[in-house]
Design a protein around this motif. Structure first.
Motif, PDB file in Angstrom:
ATOM      1  N   UNK A  49      -2.414  15.990  -1.294  1.00 54.97           N
ATOM      2  CA  UNK A  49      -2.766  14.737  -0.617  1.00 54.97           C
ATOM      3  C   UNK A  49      -4.240  14.486  -0.891  1.00 54.97           C
ATOM      4  N   UNK A  50      -4.530  13.295  -1.333  1.00 60.13           N
ATOM      5  CA  UNK A  50      -5.916  12.869  -1.522  1.00 60.13           C
ATOM      6  C   UNK A  50      -6.086  11.543  -0.793  1.00 60.13           C
ATOM      7  N   UNK A  51      -7.225  11.391  -0.142  1.00 58.11           N
ATOM      8  CA  UNK A  51      -7.468  10.158   0.603  1.00 58.11           C
ATOM      9  C   UNK A  51      -8.883   9.669   0.340  1.00 58.11           C
ATOM     10  N   UNK A  52      -9.062   8.376   0.548  1.00 60.28           N
ATOM     11  CA  UNK A  52     -10.350   7.722   0.352  1.00 60.28           C
ATOM     12  C   UNK A  52     -10.779   7.115   1.680  1.00 60.28           C
ATOM     13  N   UNK A  53     -12.049   7.317   2.021  1.00 59.22           N
ATOM     14  CA  UNK A  53     -12.583   6.898   3.315  1.00 59.22           C
ATOM     15  C   UNK A  53     -13.878   6.116   3.127  1.00 59.22           C
ATOM     16  N   UNK A  54     -14.039   5.060   3.902  1.00 60.74           N
ATOM     17  CA  UNK A  54     -15.273   4.282   3.924  1.00 60.74           C
ATOM     18  C   UNK A  54     -15.695   4.132   5.372  1.00 60.74           C
ATOM     19  N   UNK A  55     -16.863   4.639   5.717  1.00 61.22           N
ATOM     20  CA  UNK A  55     -17.371   4.568   7.094  1.00 61.22           C
ATOM     21  C   UNK A  55     -16.362   5.099   8.113  1.00 61.22           C
ATOM     22  N   UNK A  56     -15.732   6.224   7.800  1.00 59.13           N
ATOM     23  CA  UNK A  56     -14.792   6.855   8.720  1.00 59.13           C
ATOM     24  C   UNK A  56     -13.430   6.188   8.800  1.00 59.13           C
ATOM     25  N   UNK A  57     -13.165   5.249   7.929  1.00 57.70           N
ATOM     26  CA  UNK A  57     -11.904   4.494   7.935  1.00 57.70           C
ATOM     27  C   UNK A  57     -11.101   4.838   6.686  1.00 57.70           C
ATOM     28  N   UNK A  58      -9.817   5.106   6.870  1.00 60.62           N
ATOM     29  CA  UNK A  58      -8.925   5.388   5.755  1.00 60.62           C
ATOM     30  C   UNK A  58      -8.715   4.100   4.958  1.00 60.62           C
ATOM     31  N   UNK A  59      -9.123   4.113   3.677  1.00 61.18           N
ATOM     32  CA  UNK A  59      -8.978   2.909   2.850  1.00 61.18           C
ATOM     33  C   UNK A  59      -7.997   3.123   1.698  1.00 61.18           C
ATOM     34  N   UNK A  60      -7.588   4.371   1.463  1.00 61.05           N
ATOM     35  CA  UNK A  60      -6.621   4.645   0.416  1.00 61.05           C
ATOM     36  C   UNK A  60      -6.110   6.069   0.499  1.00 61.05           C
ATOM     37  N   UNK A  61      -4.913   6.284  -0.044  1.00 65.06           N
ATOM     38  CA  UNK A  61      -4.359   7.638  -0.046  1.00 65.06           C
ATOM     39  C   UNK A  61      -3.255   7.735  -1.085  1.00 65.06           C
ATOM     40  N   UNK A  62      -2.943   8.960  -1.426  1.00 61.10           N
ATOM     41  CA  UNK A  62      -1.834   9.266  -2.305  1.00 61.10           C
ATOM     42  C   UNK A  62      -1.308  10.640  -1.918  1.00 61.10           C
ATOM     43  N   UNK A  63      -0.020  10.824  -2.120  1.00 59.09           N
ATOM     44  CA  UNK A  63       0.553  12.152  -1.947  1.00 59.09           C
ATOM     45  C   UNK A  63       1.420  12.447  -3.144  1.00 59.09           C
ATOM     46  N   UNK A  71       6.815  19.658 -13.350  1.00 59.80           N
ATOM     47  CA  UNK A  71       6.869  18.253 -12.938  1.00 59.80           C
ATOM     48  C   UNK A  71       6.177  18.026 -11.605  1.00 59.80           C
ATOM     49  N   UNK A  72       5.562  16.854 -11.546  1.00 61.11           N
ATOM     50  CA  UNK A  72       4.913  16.389 -10.323  1.00 61.11           C
ATOM     51  C   UNK A  72       5.256  14.908 -10.153  1.00 61.11           C
ATOM     52  N   UNK A  73       5.427  14.489  -8.916  1.00 60.22           N
ATOM     53  CA  UNK A  73       5.812  13.117  -8.622  1.00 60.22           C
ATOM     54  C   UNK A  73       4.811  12.504  -7.647  1.00 60.22           C
ATOM     55  N   UNK A  74       4.300  11.343  -7.999  1.00 59.94           N
ATOM     56  CA  UNK A  74       3.379  10.617  -7.129  1.00 59.94           C
ATOM     57  C   UNK A  74       4.187   9.771  -6.145  1.00 59.94           C
ATOM     58  N   UNK A  75       3.833   9.875  -4.874  1.00 52.44           N
ATOM     59  CA  UNK A  75       4.430   9.067  -3.812  1.00 52.44           C
ATOM     60  C   UNK A  75       3.314   8.377  -3.043  1.00 52.44           C
ATOM     61  N   UNK A  76       3.612   7.216  -2.547  1.00 49.66           N
ATOM     62  CA  UNK A  76       2.765   6.542  -1.554  1.00 49.66           C
ATOM     63  C   UNK A  76       1.304   6.367  -1.952  1.00 49.66           C
ATOM     64  N   UNK A  77       1.031   5.907  -3.141  1.00 48.22           N
ATOM     65  CA  UNK A  77      -0.332   5.523  -3.494  1.00 48.22           C
ATOM     66  C   UNK A  77      -0.592   4.157  -2.870  1.00 48.22           C
ATOM     67  N   UNK A  78      -1.551   4.097  -1.962  1.00 46.68           N
ATOM     68  CA  UNK A  78      -1.860   2.845  -1.270  1.00 46.68           C
ATOM     69  C   UNK A  78      -3.366   2.705  -1.109  1.00 46.68           C
ATOM     70  N   UNK A  79      -3.857   1.502  -1.327  1.00 46.90           N
ATOM     71  CA  UNK A  79      -5.266   1.178  -1.132  1.00 46.90           C
ATOM     72  C   UNK A  79      -5.322  -0.150  -0.376  1.00 46.90           C
ATOM     73  N   UNK A  80      -6.148  -0.205   0.664  1.00 48.48           N
ATOM     74  CA  UNK A  80      -6.288  -1.452   1.413  1.00 48.48           C
ATOM     75  C   UNK A  80      -6.618  -2.599   0.456  1.00 48.48           C
ATOM     76  N   UNK A  81      -5.995  -3.756   0.634  1.00 50.15           N
ATOM     77  CA  UNK A  81      -6.237  -4.885  -0.272  1.00 50.15           C
ATOM     78  C   UNK A  81      -7.720  -5.204  -0.481  1.00 50.15           C
ATOM     79  N   UNK A  82      -8.535  -5.117   0.555  1.00 53.54           N
ATOM     80  CA  UNK A  82      -9.966  -5.418   0.428  1.00 53.54           C
ATOM     81  C   UNK A  82     -10.706  -4.415  -0.459  1.00 53.54           C
TER      82      UNK A  82
END
Length: 136
Positions: A49-63, A71-82
């Motif tokens: 799991x890797x996540x991205x944070x800006x000013x203590x706020x979760x702005x993106x993540x992937x698992x 083999x490895x599979x990427x699930x749930x890569x999400x980044x806030x639209x802004x």
């Protein structure tokens, strides 16, 4: 803006839920309290799991799920639209790939196909089948 990258698996359920809402993967009317209370279970049980944070706020993540070799599979890569278009998604995927370099990496997507192709993924002709579970 400074982005901090973390490897914690226990992402806060409320922030993860808001991220999923923002990218259209959750809806307020269909998310039960039980789902909210367990929103991070998939992350807790993932290999990476890797996540991205800006000013203590979760702005993106992937698992990712991986056998750590073949083999490895990427699930749930999400980044806030802004925050999209700033290289955060690319960096999250890079960290996944770096965590298990020799592995073949798989991802299933419809809407983000162009993004994945830009970073080196290509179609392989496989078909994915699904068996719905309790939540979907």
């Amino acid at each position: 803006m400074y982005i901090e990258y973390r490897t914690q698996k226990d992402l806060p359920c409320d922030q993860l839920y808001r991220l999923f809402l923002a990218v259209g993967w959750a809806t307020e009317g269909t998310t039960t309290q039980d789902m909210m209370d367990h929103f991070n279970v998939g992350f807790l049980h993932s290999t990476f799991v890797f996540s991205a944070w800006a000013d203590g706020r979760l702005v993106g993540c992937v698992r990712a799920l991986s056998d750590l070799h073949f083999r490895s599979v990427i699930y749930d890569l999400a980044v806030l639209p802004a925050f999209q278009g700033q290289g955060i998604g690319r960096e999250l995927v890079r960290r996944c790939r770096e965590a298990c370099e020799g592995s073949e990496w798989l991802v299933q997507t419809d809407g983000a196909k162009g993004f994945y192709e830009k970073i080196g993924f290509r179609e392989n002709g496989d078909d994915f089948l699904t068996l719905p579970g309790k939540w979907f």
